[in-house]
Design a protein around this motif. Structure first.
Motif, PDB file in Angstrom:
ATOM      1  N   GLU A   1      -2.516  -7.896  -3.431  1.00  0.00           N
ATOM      2  CA  GLU A   1      -1.600  -6.925  -4.005  1.00  0.00           C
ATOM      3  C   GLU A   1      -0.411  -6.678  -3.104  1.00  0.00           C
ATOM      4  N   PHE A   2       0.679  -6.317  -3.744  1.00  0.00           N
ATOM      5  CA  PHE A   2       1.913  -5.992  -3.043  1.00  0.00           C
ATOM      6  C   PHE A   2       1.757  -4.704  -2.250  1.00  0.00           C
ATOM      7  N   VAL A   3       2.276  -4.702  -1.032  1.00  0.00           N
ATOM      8  CA  VAL A   3       2.273  -3.503  -0.200  1.00  0.00           C
ATOM      9  C   VAL A   3       3.702  -2.996   0.015  1.00  0.00           C
ATOM     10  N   ALA A   4       4.571  -3.890   0.480  1.00  0.00           N
ATOM     11  CA  ALA A   4       5.949  -3.487   0.777  1.00  0.00           C
ATOM     12  C   ALA A   4       6.842  -4.719   0.802  1.00  0.00           C
ATOM     13  N   GLY A   5       8.134  -4.497   0.550  1.00  0.00           N
ATOM     14  CA  GLY A   5       9.083  -5.592   0.586  1.00  0.00           C
ATOM     15  C   GLY A   5      10.424  -5.131   1.106  1.00  0.00           C
ATOM     16  N   ILE A   6      11.210  -6.088   1.607  1.00  0.00           N
ATOM     17  CA  ILE A   6      12.510  -5.773   2.163  1.00  0.00           C
ATOM     18  C   ILE A   6      13.452  -6.934   1.920  1.00  0.00           C
ATOM     19  N   THR A   7      14.664  -6.618   1.486  1.00  0.00           N
ATOM     20  CA  THR A   7      15.647  -7.667   1.242  1.00  0.00           C
ATOM     21  C   THR A   7      16.203  -8.213   2.557  1.00  0.00           C
ATOM     22  N   TRP A   8      16.936  -9.301   2.450  1.00  0.00           N
ATOM     23  CA  TRP A   8      17.404 -10.015   3.636  1.00  0.00           C
ATOM     24  C   TRP A   8      18.249  -9.143   4.557  1.00  0.00           C
ATOM     25  N   ASN A   9      19.003  -8.216   3.961  1.00  0.00           N
ATOM     26  CA  ASN A   9      19.914  -7.385   4.753  1.00  0.00           C
ATOM     27  C   ASN A   9      19.378  -5.967   4.953  1.00  0.00           C
ATOM     28  N   SER A  10      18.109  -5.754   4.627  1.00  0.00           N
ATOM     29  CA  SER A  10      17.436  -4.450   4.785  1.00  0.00           C
ATOM     30  C   SER A  10      18.020  -3.358   3.901  1.00  0.00           C
ATOM     31  N   GLU A  11      18.858  -3.732   2.955  1.00  0.00           N
ATOM     32  CA  GLU A  11      19.474  -2.692   2.114  1.00  0.00           C
ATOM     33  C   GLU A  11      18.478  -2.090   1.125  1.00  0.00           C
TER      34      GLU A  11
ATOM     35  N   MET B   1      11.441 -10.674   2.374  1.00  0.00           N
ATOM     36  CA  MET B   1      10.158 -10.638   3.057  1.00  0.00           C
ATOM     37  C   MET B   1       9.262  -9.575   2.434  1.00  0.00           C
ATOM     38  N   GLY B   2       7.997  -9.906   2.340  1.00  0.00           N
ATOM     39  CA  GLY B   2       7.065  -8.951   1.771  1.00  0.00           C
ATOM     40  C   GLY B   2       5.756  -8.928   2.538  1.00  0.00           C
ATOM     41  N   TRP B   3       5.079  -7.812   2.446  1.00  0.00           N
ATOM     42  CA  TRP B   3       3.713  -7.669   2.939  1.00  0.00           C
ATOM     43  C   TRP B   3       2.803  -7.472   1.727  1.00  0.00           C
ATOM     44  N   PHE B   4       1.704  -8.204   1.741  1.00  0.00           N
ATOM     45  CA  PHE B   4       0.687  -8.090   0.704  1.00  0.00           C
ATOM     46  C   PHE B   4      -0.648  -7.880   1.403  1.00  0.00           C
ATOM     47  N   ARG B   5      -1.641  -7.451   0.655  1.00  0.00           N
ATOM     48  CA  ARG B   5      -2.957  -7.322   1.236  1.00  0.00           C
ATOM     49  C   ARG B   5      -4.014  -7.715   0.223  1.00  0.00           C
TER      50      ARG B   5
ATOM     51  N   THR C   1      14.310  -1.540   0.202  1.00  0.00           N
ATOM     52  CA  THR C   1      12.880  -1.631   0.493  1.00  0.00           C
ATOM     53  C   THR C   1      12.115  -1.016  -0.660  1.00  0.00           C
ATOM     54  N   ALA C   2      10.893  -1.399  -0.808  1.00  0.00           N
ATOM     55  CA  ALA C   2      10.042  -0.818  -1.840  1.00  0.00           C
ATOM     56  C   ALA C   2       8.601  -0.858  -1.364  1.00  0.00           C
ATOM     57  N   TYR C   3       7.818   0.073  -1.908  1.00  0.00           N
ATOM     58  CA  TYR C   3       6.441   0.221  -1.476  1.00  0.00           C
ATOM     59  C   TYR C   3       5.527   0.405  -2.679  1.00  0.00           C
ATOM     60  N   ALA C   4       4.299  -0.044  -2.522  1.00  0.00           N
ATOM     61  CA  ALA C   4       3.282   0.243  -3.525  1.00  0.00           C
ATOM     62  C   ALA C   4       2.999   1.741  -3.512  1.00  0.00           C
ATOM     63  N   ASP C   5       2.658   2.276  -4.663  1.00  0.00           N
ATOM     64  CA  ASP C   5       2.377   3.711  -4.751  1.00  0.00           C
ATOM     65  C   ASP C   5       1.236   4.113  -3.808  1.00  0.00           C
ATOM     66  N   SER C   6       0.299   3.212  -3.603  1.00  0.00           N
ATOM     67  CA  SER C   6      -0.878   3.534  -2.796  1.00  0.00           C
ATOM     68  C   SER C   6      -0.555   3.728  -1.308  1.00  0.00           C
TER      69      SER C   6
END
Length: 124
Positions: free
Chosen positions: A46-56, A34-38, A58-63
């Protein structure tokens, strides 16, 4: 097939907080990345944040790093985006997106399913 519905957007003053939610329908949510974009007016999505299926992972845009937290509740088929210390430049339509599978993606064109978005407006 996955259907996504975002909620929680609105108008907030700079420095304020919002929590976005994305409710998913479909049997594959628990195995989906799952990801959030804006997308701000006149700009590319643009990419904002993402998370794998098991929440292990996560990653975020530098901004947004340090101001945003992505989480998910597979039992509720919902993914969240907690945003604090909002800035006027965070103003955009925020989209939830999904892709079935175990990998991690930051490119919008890698995502298979999209919600219609929720507008976040941060006033100065």
């Amino acid at each position: 097939q996955v259907q996504l519905v975002e909620s929680g957007g609105g108008l907030v003053q700079a420095g304020g907080s919002l929590r976005l939610s994305c409710a998913a329908s479909g049997r594959t949510f628990s195995t989906s990345y799952m990801g959030w974009f804006r997308q701000a007016p006149g700009k590319e999505r643009e990419f904002v944040a993402g998370i794998t299926w098991n929440s292990e992972r996560t990653a975020y845009a530098d901004s947004v790093k340090g101001r945003v937290t992505i989480s998910r509740d597979n039992a509720k088929s919902t993914v969240y985006l907690q945003m604090v210390s909002l800035k006027p430049e965070d103003t955009a339509v925020y989209f939830c997106a999904a892709r079935n599978g175990l990998y991690f993606y930051t490119a919008a064109n890698a995502m298979a399913y999209w919600g219609k978005g929720t507008l976040v407006t941060v006033s100065s």
